[in-house]
Design a protein around this motif. Structure first.
Motif, PDB file in Angstrom:
ATOM      1  N   ARG A  38       0.850  -1.512  -0.057  1.00  0.00           N
ATOM      2  CA  ARG A  38      -0.053  -0.032   0.116  1.00  0.00           C
ATOM      3  C   ARG A  38       0.947   1.086   0.043  1.00  0.00           C
ATOM      4  O   ARG A  38       2.190   1.435   0.504  1.00  0.00           O
ATOM      5  N   ALA A  39       0.431   2.417  -0.669  1.00  0.00           N
ATOM      6  CA  ALA A  39       1.117   3.716  -0.600  1.00  0.00           C
ATOM      7  C   ALA A  39       0.915   4.358   0.462  1.00  0.00           C
ATOM      8  O   ALA A  39      -0.174   4.693   0.697  1.00  0.00           O
ATOM      9  N   LEU A  40       1.997   4.539   1.180  1.00  0.00           N
ATOM     10  CA  LEU A  40       2.079   5.276   2.505  1.00  0.00           C
ATOM     11  C   LEU A  40       2.311   6.996   2.204  1.00  0.00           C
ATOM     12  O   LEU A  40       2.155   7.582   2.768  1.00  0.00           O
ATOM     13  N   ASP A  41       3.142   7.219   1.169  1.00  0.00           N
ATOM     14  CA  ASP A  41       3.704   8.339   0.843  1.00  0.00           C
ATOM     15  C   ASP A  41       3.944   8.483  -0.682  1.00  0.00           C
ATOM     16  O   ASP A  41       4.869   8.470  -1.316  1.00  0.00           O
ATOM     17  N   PRO A  42       2.739   8.843  -1.497  1.00  0.00           N
ATOM     18  CA  PRO A  42       2.663   8.971  -3.010  1.00  0.00           C
ATOM     19  C   PRO A  42       3.800   9.849  -3.391  1.00  0.00           C
ATOM     20  O   PRO A  42       4.025  10.951  -2.775  1.00  0.00           O
TER      21      PRO A  42
ATOM     22  N   THR B 140      -1.937  14.801 -24.279  1.00  0.00           N
ATOM     23  CA  THR B 140      -2.523  15.060 -23.022  1.00  0.00           C
ATOM     24  C   THR B 140      -2.400  13.665 -21.808  1.00  0.00           C
ATOM     25  O   THR B 140      -2.478  12.614 -22.128  1.00  0.00           O
ATOM     26  N   LEU B 141      -2.142  14.271 -20.642  1.00  0.00           N
ATOM     27  CA  LEU B 141      -1.898  13.205 -19.622  1.00  0.00           C
ATOM     28  C   LEU B 141      -2.926  13.691 -18.447  1.00  0.00           C
ATOM     29  O   LEU B 141      -3.014  14.621 -17.934  1.00  0.00           O
ATOM     30  N   ILE B 142      -3.734  12.802 -18.139  1.00  0.00           N
ATOM     31  CA  ILE B 142      -4.732  12.886 -16.892  1.00  0.00           C
ATOM     32  C   ILE B 142      -4.303  12.148 -15.776  1.00  0.00           C
ATOM     33  O   ILE B 142      -4.368  10.794 -16.035  1.00  0.00           O
ATOM     34  N   LEU B 143      -3.949  12.817 -14.810  1.00  0.00           N
ATOM     35  CA  LEU B 143      -3.239  12.059 -13.572  1.00  0.00           C
ATOM     36  C   LEU B 143      -4.482  11.846 -12.556  1.00  0.00           C
ATOM     37  O   LEU B 143      -4.759  12.849 -11.908  1.00  0.00           O
ATOM     38  N   ASN B 144      -5.096  10.677 -12.141  1.00  0.00           N
ATOM     39  CA  ASN B 144      -5.630  10.395 -11.222  1.00  0.00           C
ATOM     40  C   ASN B 144      -5.373  10.430 -10.003  1.00  0.00           C
ATOM     41  O   ASN B 144      -4.389   9.402  -9.668  1.00  0.00           O
ATOM     42  N   LEU B 145      -5.710  11.077  -9.104  1.00  0.00           N
ATOM     43  CA  LEU B 145      -4.855  11.352  -7.961  1.00  0.00           C
ATOM     44  C   LEU B 145      -5.312  10.139  -6.812  1.00  0.00           C
ATOM     45  O   LEU B 145      -6.530   9.799  -6.699  1.00  0.00           O
ATOM     46  N   PRO B 146      -4.482   9.481  -6.158  1.00  0.00           N
ATOM     47  CA  PRO B 146      -4.814   8.387  -5.502  1.00  0.00           C
ATOM     48  C   PRO B 146      -5.414   8.881  -4.056  1.00  0.00           C
ATOM     49  O   PRO B 146      -5.155   9.851  -3.430  1.00  0.00           O
ATOM     50  N   ARG B 147      -5.982   7.945  -3.515  1.00  0.00           N
ATOM     51  CA  ARG B 147      -6.557   7.932  -2.272  1.00  0.00           C
ATOM     52  C   ARG B 147      -5.476   7.512  -1.036  1.00  0.00           C
ATOM     53  O   ARG B 147      -4.230   6.955  -1.515  1.00  0.00           O
ATOM     54  N   SER B 148      -5.621   7.736   0.184  1.00  0.00           N
ATOM     55  CA  SER B 148      -4.533   7.422   0.959  1.00  0.00           C
ATOM     56  C   SER B 148      -4.243   5.787   1.207  1.00  0.00           C
ATOM     57  O   SER B 148      -3.039   5.599   1.510  1.00  0.00           O
ATOM     58  N   SER B 149      -5.463   5.119   0.727  1.00  0.00           N
ATOM     59  CA  SER B 149      -4.983   3.860   1.007  1.00  0.00           C
ATOM     60  C   SER B 149      -4.725   3.109  -0.403  1.00  0.00           C
ATOM     61  O   SER B 149      -4.627   1.911  -0.659  1.00  0.00           O
TER      62      SER B 149
ATOM     63  N   PRO C   7      -9.887   6.845 -29.398  1.00  0.00           N
ATOM     64  CA  PRO C   7      -9.319   5.929 -28.383  1.00  0.00           C
ATOM     65  C   PRO C   7      -8.310   4.940 -29.028  1.00  0.00           C
ATOM     66  O   PRO C   7      -7.573   4.448 -28.197  1.00  0.00           O
ATOM     67  N   GLN C   8      -7.886   4.919 -30.373  1.00  0.00           N
ATOM     68  CA  GLN C   8      -7.042   4.104 -30.786  1.00  0.00           C
ATOM     69  C   GLN C   8      -5.484   4.891 -30.577  1.00  0.00           C
ATOM     70  O   GLN C   8      -4.623   4.251 -30.589  1.00  0.00           O
ATOM     71  N   ARG C   9      -5.562   6.088 -30.066  1.00  0.00           N
ATOM     72  CA  ARG C   9      -4.472   6.925 -29.762  1.00  0.00           C
ATOM     73  C   ARG C   9      -4.418   7.146 -28.200  1.00  0.00           C
ATOM     74  O   ARG C   9      -3.843   8.118 -27.858  1.00  0.00           O
ATOM     75  N   THR C  10      -5.089   6.192 -27.491  1.00  0.00           N
ATOM     76  CA  THR C  10      -5.134   6.406 -26.214  1.00  0.00           C
ATOM     77  C   THR C  10      -4.960   5.148 -25.356  1.00  0.00           C
ATOM     78  O   THR C  10      -5.344   4.096 -25.801  1.00  0.00           O
ATOM     79  N   GLY C  11      -4.163   5.526 -24.229  1.00  0.00           N
ATOM     80  CA  GLY C  11      -4.023   4.490 -23.332  1.00  0.00           C
ATOM     81  C   GLY C  11      -3.981   4.631 -22.011  1.00  0.00           C
ATOM     82  O   GLY C  11      -3.803   5.931 -21.376  1.00  0.00           O
ATOM     83  N   PHE C  12      -3.848   3.430 -20.992  1.00  0.00           N
ATOM     84  CA  PHE C  12      -4.073   3.654 -19.648  1.00  0.00           C
ATOM     85  C   PHE C  12      -2.617   3.028 -18.814  1.00  0.00           C
ATOM     86  O   PHE C  12      -2.549   1.949 -19.164  1.00  0.00           O
ATOM     87  N   LEU C  13      -2.013   3.947 -18.154  1.00  0.00           N
ATOM     88  CA  LEU C  13      -0.695   3.454 -17.420  1.00  0.00           C
ATOM     89  C   LEU C  13      -1.054   3.343 -16.123  1.00  0.00           C
ATOM     90  O   LEU C  13      -1.206   4.503 -15.510  1.00  0.00           O
ATOM     91  N   THR C  14      -0.813   2.203 -15.628  1.00  0.00           N
ATOM     92  CA  THR C  14      -0.873   2.001 -13.985  1.00  0.00           C
ATOM     93  C   THR C  14       0.319   1.880 -13.329  1.00  0.00           C
ATOM     94  O   THR C  14       1.396   1.176 -13.926  1.00  0.00           O
ATOM     95  N   LEU C  15       0.789   2.710 -12.333  1.00  0.00           N
ATOM     96  CA  LEU C  15       2.095   2.793 -11.787  1.00  0.00           C
ATOM     97  C   LEU C  15       2.141   2.903 -10.366  1.00  0.00           C
ATOM     98  O   LEU C  15       0.921   2.878  -9.503  1.00  0.00           O
ATOM     99  N   ASP C  16       3.112   2.348  -9.810  1.00  0.00           N
ATOM    100  CA  ASP C  16       3.366   2.302  -8.259  1.00  0.00           C
ATOM    101  C   ASP C  16       3.279   3.762  -7.718  1.00  0.00           C
ATOM    102  O   ASP C  16       4.058   4.796  -8.214  1.00  0.00           O
ATOM    103  N   ALA C  17       2.353   3.814  -6.621  1.00  0.00           N
ATOM    104  CA  ALA C  17       2.322   5.460  -6.216  1.00  0.00           C
ATOM    105  C   ALA C  17       3.536   5.703  -5.553  1.00  0.00           C
ATOM    106  O   ALA C  17       3.722   7.174  -5.512  1.00  0.00           O
ATOM    107  N   THR C  18       4.393   4.950  -4.901  1.00  0.00           N
ATOM    108  CA  THR C  18       5.577   5.600  -4.188  1.00  0.00           C
ATOM    109  C   THR C  18       6.771   5.579  -4.935  1.00  0.00           C
ATOM    110  O   THR C  18       7.367   6.383  -4.737  1.00  0.00           O
ATOM    111  N   THR C  19       6.805   4.871  -5.937  1.00  0.00           N
ATOM    112  CA  THR C  19       8.325   4.712  -6.687  1.00  0.00           C
ATOM    113  C   THR C  19       7.782   5.449  -8.085  1.00  0.00           C
ATOM    114  O   THR C  19       8.931   5.642  -8.775  1.00  0.00           O
TER     115      THR C  19
END
Length: 386
Positions: free
Chosen positions: A250-254, A272-281, A297-309
């Motif tokens: 879990r992310a303690l310090d994003p 365009t980059l849309i950064l969805n802010l994480p909740r504390s948990s 949509p053919q030129r759009t993707g979604f990247l999931t990243l580790d909140a702390t690193t």
């Protein structure tokens, strides 16, 4: 005989659905200009980008907005402000170099286009009436498709000669009154029938999910999956060869600055980059990466990243969707022309204008026909002479 039956059906359907088709066409023209008009309006908020200056960290930009921020929207243009969103209803434009709030939205122009969207989709109703209104727009799209299919049968001249074909393929500058309206109706219809048929058919699939569920699997087999961008997290390698973090802790310090840097490097051609802010948990952050315009949509993707690193964990794009899902998105944005960028959107608007002209001239001809019928009924019978 068959031609007469088709004409009566064509006239009846046009009279019943014409006003609503005219509304859909008019709002379609307005919506085709939305990106262009709002883009010009956005220029007043351009900011100075000092040489060598870097944007403030995402956390500081979010805090400066004075909102309960849920996402940050960045543009690749260094002179563009960052939009700090609070849900979908509110946002603030923030200077990314100073933290100054430039304006809050939505403004009057955006509310105008939002209203045009609501009228185009469901007559600007709300609540439980939306579903019924969408069904009506679906029926009207079916009616319009019927008119587009029967129209050419009525427009083909008899006999077919060079002059008769010219009358339905070319405008006649000297025509007036009913002849002008008929000429415009035929010429615009002949040259616009195929694109308008696509717009009407895709509108039907959007209005009726049951129809879409049958169409999507077939269309999905011919929609290109695309190949943007290069690179895959599933290969075990992230940006510039860095190992992918697989720690689900879990992310303690994003560290949103690290998240943003990774997203920028992942797709250097991003728009365009849309950064969805994480909740504390939350241990992960999701970033939407757009290399094209909205509606591509053919030129759009979604990247999931580790909140702390900020390390990349997963990447999904149009190519990763099922064929049915790709078809759904393709038909949705083919309806508006957005799938092919700004040019496609303008063409959709042009053909919407053509549809409005066809409806206007068609209704005018129908009204003239009705007036002649009423006059004949009211005319006193002629008495025979001895």
């Amino acid at each position: 005989m068959i031609r007469a039956i088709i004409f009566r059906l064509h006239l009846t359907v046009a009279a019943a659905a014409g006003v609503v088709i005219l509304m859909l066409a008019a709002t379609g023209v307005i919506l085709s200009l939305e990106e262009t008009v709002t883009g010009f309006a956005e220029r007043r908020y351009r900011v100075a980008a000092p040489a060598g200056a870097e944007r403030l960290p995402p956390e500081e930009i979010a805090a400066a907005a004075g909102l309960t921020a849920t996402s940050l929207s960045y543009r690749s243009d260094p002179h563009a402000p960052v939009r700090v969103h609070e849900g979908q209803a509110r946002y603030a434009r923030v200077n990314p170099y100073t933290g100054q709030v430039l304006a809050t939205g939505p403004g009057g122009l955006e509310r105008f286009f939002e209203g045009a969207h609501d009228w185009h989709r469901w007559f600007n109703v709300s609540g439980g009436s939306v579903r019924r209104a969408r069904a009506v727009t679906g029926v009207v799209n079916v009616a319009f498709l019927f008119l587009l299919l029967t129209g050419p049968i009525l427009w083909i001249p008899r006999p077919v000669t060079r002059r008769s074909l010219a009358n339905v393929l070319l405008f006649r500058p000297g025509a007036r009154g009913a002849r002008r309206n008929l000429n415009w109706h035929q010429v615009v219809g002949i040259w616009s029938v195929l694109p308008l048929a696509v717009i009407a058919a895709t509108g039907v699939t959007a209005s009726y999910p049951a129809v879409g569920d049958r169409v999507y699997p077939m269309v999905g087999n011919v929609v290109s999956a695309g190949a943007w961008p290069a690179g895959s997290v599933s290969q075990g390698v992230g940006i510039e060869g860095a190992a992918i973090s697989e720690d689900p802790a879990r992310a303690l310090d994003p560290d949103l600055s690290a998240v943003f840097a990774t997203a920028e490097a992942w797709a250097p051609e991003w728009r365009t980059l849309i950064l969805n802010l994480p909740r504390s948990s939350d241990s992960e952050v999701r970033v939407e990466v757009q290399a094209g315009r909205a509606g591509q949509p053919q030129r759009t993707g979604f990247l999931t990243l580790d909140a702390t690193t900020g390390a990349a964990r997963a990447w999904t794009s149009f190519a990763d969707d099922t064929p049915a899902r790709r078809a759904q998105q393709f038909l949705r944005y083919a309806h508006t022309g957005e799938y092919w960028g700004l040019g496609g959107q303008w063409l959709a608007g042009l053909f919407s204008l053509a549809a409005a002209l066809m409806v206007w001239t068609g209704l005018s001809l129908a009204v003239r026909r009705l007036r002649r019928f009423v006059r004949r009924r009211r005319a006193p019978p002629t008495s025979g002479t001895a």
